[in-house]
Design a protein around this motif. Structure first.
Motif, PDB file in Angstrom:
ATOM      1  N   THR A 114       0.820  -1.150  -0.034  1.00 30.76           N
ATOM      2  CA  THR A 114      -0.007  -0.136   0.003  1.00 30.76           C
ATOM      3  C   THR A 114       0.789   1.169  -0.145  1.00 30.76           C
ATOM      4  O   THR A 114       1.838   1.273   0.785  1.00 30.76           O
ATOM      5  CB  THR A 114      -1.022  -0.187   1.188  1.00 30.76           C
ATOM      6  N   VAL A 115       0.886   2.171  -0.896  1.00 27.95           N
ATOM      7  CA  VAL A 115       1.341   3.414  -1.184  1.00 27.95           C
ATOM      8  C   VAL A 115       0.481   4.522  -1.038  1.00 27.95           C
ATOM      9  O   VAL A 115      -0.275   4.752  -1.453  1.00 27.95           O
ATOM     10  CB  VAL A 115       2.157   3.376  -2.397  1.00 27.95           C
ATOM     11  N   ARG A 116       0.946   5.468   0.077  1.00 25.65           N
ATOM     12  CA  ARG A 116       0.061   6.565   0.410  1.00 25.65           C
ATOM     13  C   ARG A 116       0.443   7.750  -0.591  1.00 25.65           C
ATOM     14  O   ARG A 116       1.516   8.212  -0.422  1.00 25.65           O
ATOM     15  CB  ARG A 116       0.309   6.716   1.700  1.00 25.65           C
ATOM     16  N   GLY A 117      -0.499   8.038  -1.288  1.00 25.13           N
ATOM     17  CA  GLY A 117      -0.332   9.334  -2.091  1.00 25.13           C
ATOM     18  C   GLY A 117      -1.518   9.398  -3.289  1.00 25.13           C
ATOM     19  O   GLY A 117      -1.962   8.493  -3.546  1.00 25.13           O
ATOM     20  N   THR A 118      -1.356  10.593  -3.912  1.00 24.41           N
ATOM     21  CA  THR A 118      -2.073  11.017  -4.827  1.00 24.41           C
ATOM     22  C   THR A 118      -1.569  10.395  -6.270  1.00 24.41           C
ATOM     23  O   THR A 118      -0.353  10.369  -6.609  1.00 24.41           O
ATOM     24  CB  THR A 118      -2.471  12.341  -5.321  1.00 24.41           C
ATOM     25  N   ALA A 119      -2.509   9.343  -7.122  1.00 26.66           N
ATOM     26  CA  ALA A 119      -1.885   8.744  -8.195  1.00 26.66           C
ATOM     27  C   ALA A 119      -2.601   9.457  -9.410  1.00 26.66           C
ATOM     28  O   ALA A 119      -3.612   9.879  -9.439  1.00 26.66           O
ATOM     29  CB  ALA A 119      -2.221   7.325  -8.132  1.00 26.66           C
ATOM     30  N   ARG A 120      -1.781   9.386 -10.486  1.00 22.30           N
ATOM     31  CA  ARG A 120      -2.434   9.997 -11.747  1.00 22.30           C
ATOM     32  C   ARG A 120      -1.722   8.854 -12.986  1.00 22.30           C
ATOM     33  O   ARG A 120      -0.468   8.627 -12.696  1.00 22.30           O
ATOM     34  CB  ARG A 120      -2.051  11.413 -11.973  1.00 22.30           C
ATOM     35  N   LEU A 121      -2.456   8.665 -13.955  1.00 29.50           N
ATOM     36  CA  LEU A 121      -1.839   7.963 -14.957  1.00 29.50           C
ATOM     37  C   LEU A 121      -0.644   8.609 -15.854  1.00 29.50           C
ATOM     38  O   LEU A 121      -0.947   9.985 -16.013  1.00 29.50           O
ATOM     39  CB  LEU A 121      -3.165   7.572 -15.947  1.00 29.50           C
ATOM     40  N   THR A 122       0.338   7.953 -16.137  1.00 32.11           N
ATOM     41  CA  THR A 122       1.280   8.766 -17.316  1.00 32.11           C
ATOM     42  C   THR A 122       1.270   7.996 -18.634  1.00 32.11           C
ATOM     43  O   THR A 122       1.845   8.415 -19.472  1.00 32.11           O
ATOM     44  CB  THR A 122       2.418   8.686 -16.652  1.00 32.11           C
ATOM     45  N   GLY A 123       0.473   6.818 -18.650  1.00 34.15           N
ATOM     46  CA  GLY A 123       0.459   5.981 -19.852  1.00 34.15           C
ATOM     47  C   GLY A 123      -0.769   4.917 -19.450  1.00 34.15           C
ATOM     48  O   GLY A 123      -1.035   4.765 -18.730  1.00 34.15           O
ATOM     49  N   PRO A 124      -0.428   3.924 -20.538  1.00 37.22           N
ATOM     50  CA  PRO A 124      -1.400   2.863 -20.480  1.00 37.22           C
ATOM     51  C   PRO A 124      -0.997   1.772 -19.470  1.00 37.22           C
ATOM     52  O   PRO A 124      -1.783   0.837 -19.068  1.00 37.22           O
ATOM     53  CB  PRO A 124      -1.472   2.243 -21.942  1.00 37.22           C
ATOM     54  N   ARG A 125       0.361   1.801 -19.214  1.00 39.47           N
ATOM     55  CA  ARG A 125       0.897   0.793 -17.916  1.00 39.47           C
ATOM     56  C   ARG A 125       1.771   1.539 -16.876  1.00 39.47           C
ATOM     57  O   ARG A 125       2.159   0.934 -16.313  1.00 39.47           O
ATOM     58  CB  ARG A 125       1.679  -0.172 -18.940  1.00 39.47           C
ATOM     59  N   THR A 126       1.695   2.821 -16.900  1.00 40.65           N
ATOM     60  CA  THR A 126       2.368   3.440 -16.011  1.00 40.65           C
ATOM     61  C   THR A 126       1.421   4.468 -14.975  1.00 40.65           C
ATOM     62  O   THR A 126       0.814   4.922 -15.824  1.00 40.65           O
ATOM     63  CB  THR A 126       3.568   4.380 -16.514  1.00 40.65           C
ATOM     64  N   VAL A 127       2.053   4.544 -13.764  1.00 38.58           N
ATOM     65  CA  VAL A 127       1.272   5.436 -12.719  1.00 38.58           C
ATOM     66  C   VAL A 127       2.050   6.150 -12.051  1.00 38.58           C
ATOM     67  O   VAL A 127       3.192   5.507 -11.580  1.00 38.58           O
ATOM     68  CB  VAL A 127       0.290   4.650 -11.934  1.00 38.58           C
ATOM     69  N   HIS A 128       2.142   7.536 -11.794  1.00 36.85           N
ATOM     70  CA  HIS A 128       2.832   8.259 -10.984  1.00 36.85           C
ATOM     71  C   HIS A 128       2.033   8.385  -9.564  1.00 36.85           C
ATOM     72  O   HIS A 128       1.053   9.046  -9.819  1.00 36.85           O
ATOM     73  CB  HIS A 128       3.424   9.649 -11.514  1.00 36.85           C
ATOM     74  N   VAL A 129       2.864   8.135  -8.444  1.00 34.72           N
ATOM     75  CA  VAL A 129       2.028   8.506  -7.214  1.00 34.72           C
ATOM     76  C   VAL A 129       3.049   9.226  -6.500  1.00 34.72           C
ATOM     77  O   VAL A 129       4.193   9.162  -6.285  1.00 34.72           O
ATOM     78  CB  VAL A 129       2.204   7.005  -6.403  1.00 34.72           C
ATOM     79  N   GLU A 130       2.334  10.413  -5.938  1.00 35.54           N
ATOM     80  CA  GLU A 130       3.191  11.571  -5.420  1.00 35.54           C
ATOM     81  C   GLU A 130       3.849  11.097  -4.311  1.00 35.54           C
ATOM     82  O   GLU A 130       3.346  10.382  -3.320  1.00 35.54           O
ATOM     83  CB  GLU A 130       1.989  12.710  -5.071  1.00 35.54           C
ATOM     84  N   GLY A 131       5.287  11.358  -4.369  1.00 35.58           N
ATOM     85  CA  GLY A 131       5.930  11.239  -3.245  1.00 35.58           C
ATOM     86  C   GLY A 131       6.581   9.679  -3.108  1.00 35.58           C
ATOM     87  O   GLY A 131       7.391   9.368  -2.214  1.00 35.58           O
ATOM     88  N   ALA A 132       6.259   8.925  -4.068  1.00 38.08           N
ATOM     89  CA  ALA A 132       6.728   7.554  -4.174  1.00 38.08           C
ATOM     90  C   ALA A 132       7.270   7.190  -5.578  1.00 38.08           C
ATOM     91  O   ALA A 132       7.890   6.029  -5.638  1.00 38.08           O
ATOM     92  CB  ALA A 132       5.504   6.604  -4.062  1.00 38.08           C
ATOM     93  N   GLY A 280      -7.480  15.134 -11.237  1.00 37.15           N
ATOM     94  CA  GLY A 280      -6.357  14.751 -11.084  1.00 37.15           C
ATOM     95  C   GLY A 280      -5.724  13.277 -11.407  1.00 37.15           C
ATOM     96  O   GLY A 280      -4.594  12.873 -11.423  1.00 37.15           O
ATOM     97  N   LEU A 281      -6.818  12.466 -11.893  1.00 43.25           N
ATOM     98  CA  LEU A 281      -6.319  11.077 -12.351  1.00 43.25           C
ATOM     99  C   LEU A 281      -5.700  11.194 -13.929  1.00 43.25           C
ATOM    100  O   LEU A 281      -4.866  10.341 -14.218  1.00 43.25           O
ATOM    101  CB  LEU A 281      -7.712  10.498 -12.494  1.00 43.25           C
ATOM    102  N   ASP A 282      -5.972  12.213 -14.706  1.00 40.87           N
ATOM    103  CA  ASP A 282      -5.283  12.250 -15.869  1.00 40.87           C
ATOM    104  C   ASP A 282      -5.341  11.348 -16.962  1.00 40.87           C
ATOM    105  O   ASP A 282      -4.620  10.413 -17.233  1.00 40.87           O
ATOM    106  CB  ASP A 282      -3.824  12.725 -15.915  1.00 40.87           C
ATOM    107  N   LEU A 283      -6.828  10.930 -17.218  1.00 43.32           N
ATOM    108  CA  LEU A 283      -7.076   9.883 -17.946  1.00 43.32           C
ATOM    109  C   LEU A 283      -6.596  10.066 -19.400  1.00 43.32           C
ATOM    110  O   LEU A 283      -6.216   9.055 -20.112  1.00 43.32           O
ATOM    111  CB  LEU A 283      -8.679   9.764 -18.019  1.00 43.32           C
ATOM    112  N   ALA A 284      -6.435  11.428 -19.723  1.00 43.50           N
ATOM    113  CA  ALA A 284      -6.291  11.590 -21.275  1.00 43.50           C
ATOM    114  C   ALA A 284      -4.796  11.183 -21.417  1.00 43.50           C
ATOM    115  O   ALA A 284      -4.448  10.688 -22.615  1.00 43.50           O
ATOM    116  CB  ALA A 284      -5.891  13.062 -21.693  1.00 43.50           C
ATOM    117  N   ALA A 285      -3.880  11.237 -20.463  1.00 47.26           N
ATOM    118  CA  ALA A 285      -2.369  10.673 -20.446  1.00 47.26           C
ATOM    119  C   ALA A 285      -2.437   9.291 -21.012  1.00 47.26           C
ATOM    120  O   ALA A 285      -1.291   8.531 -21.476  1.00 47.26           O
ATOM    121  CB  ALA A 285      -1.832  10.539 -19.155  1.00 47.26           C
ATOM    122  N   ALA A 286      -3.315   8.356 -20.692  1.00 48.04           N
ATOM    123  CA  ALA A 286      -3.534   6.844 -20.761  1.00 48.04           C
ATOM    124  C   ALA A 286      -4.485   6.663 -22.360  1.00 48.04           C
ATOM    125  O   ALA A 286      -4.518   5.475 -22.752  1.00 48.04           O
ATOM    126  CB  ALA A 286      -4.084   6.080 -19.804  1.00 48.04           C
TER     127      ALA A 286
END
Length: 512
Positions: A114-132, A280-286
């Motif tokens: 479990t990773v605590r932080g806001t997540a956003r999509l950066t591609g169809p298989r990648t996710v950036h989690v704030e602080g992680a 904040g999920l940035d669906l368009a990035a995927a």
């Protein structure tokens, strides 16, 4: 473990509510490596602001109602001297904390990271989690970011005078009066709770009946029960204006006849639905769009997979026929986890998912409404049995009903997936618990209950509907006497032509 290994996983779940953590737990049990990203606390709205704390408070309300019934019906001269709000809140919060610890412990035991932080999509298989940092999901990403309360334009919640369903239980103290805007399940439950705690309650619903997505008889019976308790139920009415006062709100409500009612209340509780959370999920990035309502639409319902292969969606992000219920989210999470593990999946049949309102009286339903069965052109038989027709129903003294809808003359009753609860009802209505006994009866299409403790009675009917059982199948099995569930058995016995206490003379076989 290398940095690359730390940031590479099989499945990455964004959101730790019921849909998200059930996906994570099931995927981990199937041997997949799972990362769960949650910006707040795992458990989501249901555990921390919705289902669990509200049902805890409704249980306390039931205890208060029981004292009133003891005094008024049974000669037990008991009264509620006072209410210790801080003690009530402490018990509620302890129950929430215990459940939260259980979820956290289950995730840890399953090996879910479990990773605590806001997540956003950066591609169809990648996710950036704030602080992680950046994570790569080899098999897939699961979107489970849930929903938030809908607010009306120009109406802001301040957590004291104007509150939403998310913060109603956490507002300071109990109000002496409340206007609840919205007659769906959430609004009805909060209206019921506040009335039990002594508040003057006005329940305002724009539709012509309460619980407009349920069978019309359910809304009618519920309104009768709430009015009996002293709640002012105003259906077909809309909020046309609000004015904030130093210690409350002045609300203007337009009635069906066009009359403008001005109601001064300590609190305005807004429960007019929920909207998906995708900001904040940035669906368009995927390469993934949301529809005009904010929902993420699956391209394949049998896998809950979006148009972007490998990205799946569960919970409140799904559009109808998904129901936005915690237990439906569990089923969706299981389906997605098994799909990602390469197991064959089967689409969730939302027509067999039970729907419960924990007010007093309670409501519980599964399957088709009578109106929906008619709109599908089905030949049906309908039986309605008042709970007061049974000894245990008389003991409780709250009224209520059991309503069963079955296919007539062996007709098929395909429920399908595109359920649109609450379609317009014809002017043929069930009459006084009477049912024709001649002719065969096909599969049970829907069961609708109103009354005390019916939330604990719906499981049997869920199995009956899901397994396409016929009334005769149920009538072959006895229900304990005297119990409330006996009314369910009696209703099926009558449909099967074996009724003991219910008249079997008036026809209710209908077809469009």
């Amino acid at each position: 473990m290398s940095q690359t290994d730390m940031h590479t996983t099989d499945v990455l779940v964004i959101g730790g509510g019921t849909g998200g953590y059930s996906t994570a737990l099931r995927a981990a049990s199937l041997g997949l490596r799972v990362v769960l990203a949650e910006r707040d606390l795992v458990g989501g709205t249901c555990l921390h602001r919705g289902c669990i704390p509200s049902k805890a408070m409704l249980h306390a309300a039931e205890l208060v109602d029981g004292i009133a019934e003891a005094r008024e019906r049974w000669g037990v001269k008991a009264t509620v001297d006072s209410l210790d709000w801080s003690a009530l809140v402490a018990t509620r919060d302890a129950l929430v904390a215990r459940n939260h610890q259980g979820v956290v412990g289950n995730l840890q035991a399953a090996g879910v990271r479990t990773v605590r932080g806001t997540a956003r999509l950066t591609g169809p298989r990648t996710v950036h989690v704030e602080g992680a940092g950046e994570f790569t999901a080899r098999r897939g990403i699961v979107l489970a970011t849930g929903s938030r309360p809908r607010l009306l334009p120009g109406l802001a919640a301040d957590g004291r005078r104007v509150v939403t369903s998310d913060d109603a239980l956490f507002a300071p103290g109990l109000p002496a009066s409340v206007v609840v805007l919205g007659g769906g399940a959430i609004g009805v439950e909060y209206a019921s709770f506040h009335r039990s705690m002594g508040a003057e309650v006005t329940l305002v619903e724009a539709a012509e009946r309460l619980l407009p997505l349920e069978d019309e008889d359910v809304g009618r019976q519920l309104a009768r029960g709430l009015k009996k308790r002293g709640i002012a139920v105003r259906t077909g009415s809309t909020l046309t204006g609000t004015e904030l006062l130093p210690d409350g709100v002045r609300a203007t409500v337009r009635t069906p006849g066009g009359q403008e009612l001005v109601i001064e209340t300590e609190r305005l509780l807004v429960a007019v639905g929920r909207v998906p959370v995708t900001d904040g999920l940035d669906l368009a990035a995927a390469g993934l769009p949301a529809d005009e309502r904010g929902f993420v639409v699956p391209a394949d319902r049998s896998r809950l997979e979006t148009a972007v292969p490998g990205i799946h969606v569960v919970g409140d992000l799904l559009p109808p026929p998904s129901l936005g219920l915690a237990h439906a989210s569990f089923a969706e999470g299981l389906l997605v986890a098994e799909t990602l593990a390469g197991l064959p999946g089967r689409a969730v049949d939302y027509a067999t998912v039970p729907r419960v309102t924990y007010s007093s009286p309670q409501t519980a339903s599964v399957g088709l409404t009578e109106a929906e069965a008619r709109d599908r052109g089905l030949k049906i038989k309908v039986n309605t049995l008042p709970l007061a027709a049974t000894a245990k129903g008389m003991v409780h003294g709250q009224g209520g009903m059991v309503k069963v809808i079955a296919a007539a003359d062996g007709a098929d009753g395909d429920r399908g997936l595109s359920c649109a609860w609450g379609s317009p009802r014809s002017n043929e209505v069930a009459s006084g618990g009477e049912m024709e006994s001649s002719g065969s009866t096909g599969a049970v299409l829907g069961v609708h209950l109103v009354g005390p403790h019916v939330s604990e009675m719906i499981a049997e009917s869920q199995l009956i509907v899901a397994w396409d059982a016929e009334p005769a199948d149920v009538a072959a099995h006895l229900h304990a006497h005297p119990t409330l569930s006996e009314a369910v058995g009696e209703a099926f016995m009558t449909l099967a032509g074996r009724g003991l206490h219910q008249h079997t003379t008036s026809a209710r076989a209908t077809a469009r």
